[in-house]
Design an enzyme around this catalytic site. Sequence first.
Site, PDB file in Angstrom:
ATOM      1  CG  ASN A  11      -1.607   1.277   1.501  1.00 16.42           C
ATOM      2  OD1 ASN A  11      -1.798   2.079   0.576  1.00 16.42           O
ATOM      3  ND2 ASN A  11      -2.005   1.519   2.743  1.00 16.42           N
ATOM      4  CG  HIS A 103      -5.691   1.683   5.254  1.00 14.92           C
ATOM      5  ND1 HIS A 103      -5.241   2.625   6.141  1.00 14.92           N
ATOM      6  CD2 HIS A 103      -4.655   0.837   5.029  1.00 14.92           C
ATOM      7  CE1 HIS A 103      -3.970   2.362   6.429  1.00 14.92           C
ATOM      8  NE2 HIS A 103      -3.592   1.285   5.768  1.00 14.92           N
ATOM      9  CD  GLU A 105      -2.945   5.435   6.767  1.00 13.15           C
ATOM     10  OE1 GLU A 105      -3.007   5.613   5.536  1.00 13.15           O
ATOM     11  OE2 GLU A 105      -1.960   4.911   7.326  1.00 13.15           O
ATOM     12  N   GLY A 181       2.712   2.197  10.625  1.00 13.44           N
ATOM     13  CA  GLY A 181       3.581   3.360  10.425  1.00 13.44           C
ATOM     14  C   GLY A 181       4.310   3.802  11.680  1.00 13.44           C
ATOM     15  CB  SER A 221       5.808  -1.728  11.637  1.00 13.88           C
ATOM     16  OG  SER A 221       5.271  -0.440  11.935  1.00 13.88           O
TER      17      SER A 221
END
Length: 258
Positions: A11, A103, A105, A181, A221
């Site tokens: 992604n 997602h 986010e 992230g 991660s």
Amino acid sequence: ATLRTPLMAGNWKMHLNHQEAVVLVQKLAWTLSDKRHDFAKVEVVVVPPFTDLRSVQTLVEGDRLAVRYGAQDVSAHDSGAWTGEVSAGMLAKLGCSYVVVGHSERRQHHHEDDALVNAKARQALGAGMTPIVCVGEGLEVRQAGEQVPFTLAQVDGSLAGLTAEQVAGLVVAYEPVWAIGTGEVATPDDAQEVCAAIRARVREVHGDAAAEGLRVLYGGSVKAANVAGIMEKPDVDGCLVGGASLQAEEFGGICRFY
Ligand code: PEP
């Protein structure tokens, strides 16, 4: 995990314009062409921004690259007066195999709930694409030890009303929000706990064939250095990779997890 073809999906989020996209896909294809590794046993997918998709299509189809691609989101509507939205039909026409829906986010910053994620997954399926349905808990839920019920409620809502056949072909990505992230990767056992619970819930609701066909990814991660331990777990069928998918060498290393 050995029953199903492992899937590694990158992604890119809101990174790389269409020219940079072509460079990265070319580098990735070069990395994947290394004959010392059998990449044929892994499905490799890139998920660039919408504006890159046409260029990626031209490159992948023209050079017959062993890379599939998808979009990061899709409209919940067929067509019409939805300014700024992109329909599933448009993405399918561009050769997308996958669409990421829900997602974290988008759930967080665009207030997407399970009903909307469900509608988007249906749009993707209706256009012949595979939704990658993202679920996963935030830090507070994890600290309260509620990660399994929280995530299963998202699975129930996001997959509501889908047929067993549709679920069998689906991808669910378990992405604990606290690991996205942040450099904070879940342990392989953390990933396995929730991925196994997702498969068990699908077995309960949709039956054995759906549970055995469903691919459950871990995301958060993931890097070349930590992918192997995660992929050893029986209910982890691949990874959804953010940051590390922007470097061909690193993403290639993730695809060589075995
Ligand atoms: C993601 O965006 O889905 C993700 C897992 O990001 P990262 O790998 O950068 O944590």
